[in-house]
Design a protein around this motif. Structure first.
Motif, PDB file in Angstrom:
ATOM      1  N   THR A 222      -4.370  10.003   0.239  1.00 18.70           N
ATOM      2  CA  THR A 222      -3.541   8.856   0.638  1.00 18.70           C
ATOM      3  C   THR A 222      -4.362   7.887   1.488  1.00 18.70           C
ATOM      4  O   THR A 222      -4.244   6.662   1.355  1.00 18.70           O
TER       5      THR A 222
ATOM      6  N   CYS B 230      -6.487   5.996  -0.839  1.00 14.78           N
ATOM      7  CA  CYS B 230      -5.640   5.023  -1.533  1.00 14.78           C
ATOM      8  C   CYS B 230      -5.458   3.756  -0.694  1.00 14.78           C
ATOM      9  O   CYS B 230      -5.595   2.645  -1.200  1.00 14.78           O
TER      10      CYS B 230
ATOM     11  N   GLN C 207      -6.624   0.024  -1.709  1.00 12.58           N
ATOM     12  CA  GLN C 207      -5.645  -1.065  -1.823  1.00 12.58           C
ATOM     13  C   GLN C 207      -6.066  -2.279  -0.999  1.00 12.58           C
ATOM     14  O   GLN C 207      -5.838  -3.418  -1.397  1.00 12.58           O
TER      15      GLN C 207
ATOM     16  N   TRP D  77      -2.703   2.432  -7.326  1.00 10.76           N
ATOM     17  CA  TRP D  77      -2.431   3.753  -6.763  1.00 10.76           C
ATOM     18  C   TRP D  77      -3.449   4.751  -7.287  1.00 10.76           C
ATOM     19  O   TRP D  77      -4.245   4.426  -8.149  1.00 10.76           O
TER      20      TRP D  77
ATOM     21  N   THR E  57      -3.939   9.221  -8.136  1.00 16.03           N
ATOM     22  CA  THR E  57      -3.292  10.522  -8.271  1.00 16.03           C
ATOM     23  C   THR E  57      -4.371  11.573  -8.470  1.00 16.03           C
ATOM     24  O   THR E  57      -5.553  11.240  -8.567  1.00 16.03           O
TER      25      THR E  57
END
Length: 123
Positions: A25, A28, A32, A40, A42
């Protein structure tokens, strides 16, 4: 972090997955803020073979943005993943193959937007 070839309990798997998600996260959020078109990320993993099976997939809005980012930021994105997994003592066996790039546009065109199916196909 469990020792190699150590069979994990369901509780250990759940805890480890939570830690991986927390670290990814952070990656991420960095992506961003720094990379145009990044949406995103995964991951997929087989906990019986963590270091060799863990895949991290960076997802972009369009295939054009994906290609542009891969050209300009691929090494940086891979370095972020490696760095943020380090506290968990996870060392990717082959980061170049285990860190991948994809796009919403490609998933829509090839798998009708079904990411679960798309990710299962790339296992």
């Amino acid at each position: 972090m469990p020792k190699p070839n150590q069979k994990l309990t369901q509780k250990q798997i759940k805890q480890l997955d939570k830690q991986i998600v927390k670290q990814l996260t952070q990656v991420c959020h960095i992506a961003q803020n720094e990379i145009d078109g990044f949406v995103w990320l995964t991951h997929t993993v087989d906990y019986a073979n963590l270091d060799k099976s863990l895949k991290v997939i960076f997802v972009f809005a369009t295939t054009e943005q994906q290609a542009s980012a891969e050209g300009e930021y691929a090494n940086k994105m891979k370095a972020w993943v490696v760095e943020y997994l380090q506290p968990l003592e996870i060392k990717l066996y082959n980061a170049d193959k285990q860190i991948q790039f994809d796009s919403e546009q490609a998933c829509d065109a090839q798998h009708n937007g079904n990411w679960q199916h798309r990710l299962a196909c790339t296992q």
